[in-house]
Motif scaffolding. Sequence first.
Motif, PDB file in Angstrom:
ATOM      1  N   ALA A  45       0.821  -1.216   0.000  1.00  0.00           N
ATOM      2  CA  ALA A  45       0.000   0.000   0.000  1.00  0.00           C
ATOM      3  C   ALA A  45       0.852   1.262   0.000  1.00  0.00           C
ATOM      4  N   SER A  46       2.020   1.191   0.627  1.00  0.00           N
ATOM      5  CA  SER A  46       2.875   2.380   0.733  1.00  0.00           C
ATOM      6  C   SER A  46       3.761   2.572  -0.492  1.00  0.00           C
ATOM      7  N   GLY A  47       4.058   1.478  -1.189  1.00  0.00           N
ATOM      8  CA  GLY A  47       4.978   1.542  -2.317  1.00  0.00           C
ATOM      9  C   GLY A  47       6.431   1.660  -1.926  1.00  0.00           C
ATOM     10  N   ALA A  48       6.750   1.452  -0.640  1.00  0.00           N
ATOM     11  CA  ALA A  48       8.132   1.594  -0.157  1.00  0.00           C
ATOM     12  C   ALA A  48       8.868   0.256  -0.286  1.00  0.00           C
ATOM     13  N   PHE A  49       9.199  -0.103  -1.503  1.00  0.00           N
ATOM     14  CA  PHE A  49       9.760  -1.426  -1.764  1.00  0.00           C
ATOM     15  C   PHE A  49      11.280  -1.483  -1.611  1.00  0.00           C
ATOM     16  N   ILE A  50      11.973  -0.497  -2.117  1.00  0.00           N
ATOM     17  CA  ILE A  50      13.432  -0.547  -2.172  1.00  0.00           C
ATOM     18  C   ILE A  50      14.035   0.007  -0.882  1.00  0.00           C
ATOM     19  N   GLY A  51      15.089  -0.645  -0.423  1.00  0.00           N
ATOM     20  CA  GLY A  51      15.661  -0.318   0.876  1.00  0.00           C
ATOM     21  C   GLY A  51      16.633   0.840   0.865  1.00  0.00           C
ATOM     22  N   THR A  52      16.168   2.005   0.449  1.00  0.00           N
ATOM     23  CA  THR A  52      16.993   3.211   0.556  1.00  0.00           C
ATOM     24  C   THR A  52      17.012   3.679   2.009  1.00  0.00           C
ATOM     25  N   ALA A  53      17.827   4.687   2.273  1.00  0.00           N
ATOM     26  CA  ALA A  53      17.957   5.194   3.642  1.00  0.00           C
ATOM     27  C   ALA A  53      16.641   5.725   4.192  1.00  0.00           C
ATOM     28  N   ALA A  54      15.710   6.116   3.303  1.00  0.00           N
ATOM     29  CA  ALA A  54      14.446   6.702   3.743  1.00  0.00           C
ATOM     30  C   ALA A  54      13.327   5.676   3.904  1.00  0.00           C
ATOM     31  N   ASN A  55      13.563   4.403   3.562  1.00  0.00           N
ATOM     32  CA  ASN A  55      12.489   3.416   3.621  1.00  0.00           C
ATOM     33  C   ASN A  55      12.028   3.219   5.067  1.00  0.00           C
ATOM     34  N   PRO A  56      10.756   3.484   5.391  1.00  0.00           N
ATOM     35  CA  PRO A  56      10.303   3.435   6.786  1.00  0.00           C
ATOM     36  C   PRO A  56      10.305   2.029   7.365  1.00  0.00           C
ATOM     37  N   PHE A  57      10.080   1.007   6.541  1.00  0.00           N
ATOM     38  CA  PHE A  57      10.036  -0.366   7.035  1.00  0.00           C
ATOM     39  C   PHE A  57      11.437  -0.880   7.350  1.00  0.00           C
ATOM     40  N   VAL A  58      12.395  -0.482   6.522  1.00  0.00           N
ATOM     41  CA  VAL A  58      13.792  -0.853   6.782  1.00  0.00           C
ATOM     42  C   VAL A  58      14.294  -0.126   8.020  1.00  0.00           C
ATOM     43  N   LYS A  59      14.012   1.157   8.112  1.00  0.00           N
ATOM     44  CA  LYS A  59      14.442   1.931   9.278  1.00  0.00           C
ATOM     45  C   LYS A  59      13.841   1.357  10.561  1.00  0.00           C
ATOM     46  N   LYS A  60      12.570   0.962  10.502  1.00  0.00           N
ATOM     47  CA  LYS A  60      11.900   0.387  11.678  1.00  0.00           C
ATOM     48  C   LYS A  60      12.578  -0.904  12.107  1.00  0.00           C
ATOM     49  N   PHE A  61      12.837  -1.797  11.149  1.00  0.00           N
ATOM     50  CA  PHE A  61      13.487  -3.055  11.527  1.00  0.00           C
ATOM     51  C   PHE A  61      14.895  -2.813  12.026  1.00  0.00           C
ATOM     52  N   GLU A  62      15.642  -1.942  11.377  1.00  0.00           N
ATOM     53  CA  GLU A  62      17.005  -1.659  11.838  1.00  0.00           C
ATOM     54  C   GLU A  62      16.997  -1.162  13.279  1.00  0.00           C
ATOM     55  N   HIS A  63      16.075  -0.287  13.608  1.00  0.00           N
ATOM     56  CA  HIS A  63      15.972   0.218  14.983  1.00  0.00           C
ATOM     57  C   HIS A  63      15.621  -0.927  15.941  1.00  0.00           C
ATOM     58  N   GLU A  64      14.659  -1.764  15.550  1.00  0.00           N
ATOM     59  CA  GLU A  64      14.223  -2.857  16.420  1.00  0.00           C
ATOM     60  C   GLU A  64      15.333  -3.886  16.629  1.00  0.00           C
ATOM     61  N   PHE A  65      16.063  -4.230  15.568  1.00  0.00           N
ATOM     62  CA  PHE A  65      17.090  -5.256  15.715  1.00  0.00           C
ATOM     63  C   PHE A  65      18.301  -4.720  16.462  1.00  0.00           C
ATOM     64  N   ALA A  66      18.613  -3.439  16.285  1.00  0.00           N
ATOM     65  CA  ALA A  66      19.688  -2.833  17.073  1.00  0.00           C
ATOM     66  C   ALA A  66      19.336  -2.880  18.559  1.00  0.00           C
ATOM     67  N   SER A  67      18.097  -2.553  18.873  1.00  0.00           N
ATOM     68  CA  SER A  67      17.652  -2.592  20.267  1.00  0.00           C
ATOM     69  C   SER A  67      17.695  -4.013  20.807  1.00  0.00           C
ATOM     70  N   PHE A  68      17.206  -4.969  20.033  1.00  0.00           N
ATOM     71  CA  PHE A  68      17.218  -6.372  20.443  1.00  0.00           C
ATOM     72  C   PHE A  68      18.645  -6.843  20.704  1.00  0.00           C
ATOM     73  N   SER A  69      19.573  -6.414  19.870  1.00  0.00           N
ATOM     74  CA  SER A  69      20.975  -6.857  19.957  1.00  0.00           C
ATOM     75  C   SER A  69      21.806  -6.024  20.916  1.00  0.00           C
ATOM     76  N   GLN A  70      21.209  -4.978  21.481  1.00  0.00           N
ATOM     77  CA  GLN A  70      21.903  -4.043  22.372  1.00  0.00           C
ATOM     78  C   GLN A  70      23.101  -3.406  21.661  1.00  0.00           C
ATOM     79  N   ALA A  71      22.883  -3.065  20.394  1.00  0.00           N
ATOM     80  CA  ALA A  71      23.892  -2.373  19.595  1.00  0.00           C
ATOM     81  C   ALA A  71      23.399  -0.970  19.273  1.00  0.00           C
ATOM     82  N   GLU A  72      24.322  -0.075  18.989  1.00  0.00           N
ATOM     83  CA  GLU A  72      23.936   1.296  18.677  1.00  0.00           C
ATOM     84  C   GLU A  72      23.400   1.444  17.260  1.00  0.00           C
ATOM     85  N   HIS A  73      23.887   0.595  16.347  1.00  0.00           N
ATOM     86  CA  HIS A  73      23.507   0.741  14.944  1.00  0.00           C
ATOM     87  C   HIS A  73      23.210  -0.617  14.332  1.00  0.00           C
ATOM     88  N   CYS A  74      22.259  -0.634  13.412  1.00  0.00           N
ATOM     89  CA  CYS A  74      21.987  -1.804  12.572  1.00  0.00           C
ATOM     90  C   CYS A  74      21.811  -1.311  11.148  1.00  0.00           C
TER      91      CYS A  74
END
Length: 369
Positions: A29-58
């Motif tokens: 529905a959003s059309g956000a398919f490609i994983g550029t720096a602005a992709n909200p779904f990629v940014k969301k997962f990166e934030h979640e996995f960094a938090s899960f891993s106790q790392a500053e960046h993902c």
Amino acid sequence: MTKVPLVDLHLQHEILADDIEAAIKEVIASGAFIGTAANPFVKKFEHEFASFSQAEHCVGCANGTDAIELALRALEIGPGDEVIVPARTWVSTAESVVLVGATPVFVDSCPTDHTIDPDLIPPAITSRTKAIIPVHLYGQPARMDAICSIAKKHNLYVVEDCAQSHGATFKGKPIGTFGDAGTFSFFPGKNLGALGDAGCIITNNQSIATKTKRISDHGRSGKADHDLIGRNSRLDGIQASILSAKLKHLPEWNKTRQQIAANYISQLQDLPIDLPKIGEEASHVFHLFVIESDDRDTLRQSLSDKGIATGIHYPKPLPHLSVFDSSNEYPVASRQANRVLSLPIYPYMPDQIQQHVIESLKAAFTPSP
């Protein structure tokens, strides 16, 4: 005959079907398919996995092999450099070293488990050595205290290959956060798997995070600015959304794997096989449950006759593959390669299936009347 797969992804995906379908529909529905720096779904997962891993960046990327290569490139490892890797693991670990132009230097396995032997690392270090890639094989953390101590003494980078160990810890600290970077694969069969290829790099180093992100997106620093020679290795929106939907279940899935492993160990301990040994102060997440047997092939056939699928991870030490073609001896890795057998293990594995595997193993060692 009861058919037992090595891994049952259909069962997992049936249980999570509604969540996965909703995640995919949101991306469509959003059309956000490609994983550029602005992709909200990629940014969301990166934030979640960094938090899960106790790392500053993902930083998401296309797959686990690329993750290692991107980390090595960010550390400016290349032609003329050497990187120490385990003698027995999946080929990606050494392959990535070659892909950046460096040379893999193989080190034998620990006799008590399947990770790199820290005692054998120092003799492998030369003036050209730039990094160590320990692999947390099968979900078992490598001995990161000893490895990091060696790396610090010799001023070496550490890139942890965490492709099989999502959620594992060593001395209470998540794997992937001991070294300069940790790399993950989200291949569908992993403890946390996408519905296709996907991977990521975690790090506490801002420079490494920035460089891996840029390299994975054609060296881009802005919409039309490219300050590095990069490549296309982006995590896409659909895979990121699926991983976010699954990540919340990962602690439960790892706990289930540990319970199944404990049941196997409890009920199989009297058989003439070597069972997995969990490292001291380590939390093993059992991506694979690997036994060792002197008569591995006969045992495998016996289980197959009962409808039980097994695996061999991995049948040759890497230096003995034709692509590397080393004449050096790796006695522990070679012995393990000839004896290892992976038994079925996966979340939602029914109790009766576990028991069928256990009883079939016992029957294989019971003399015929």
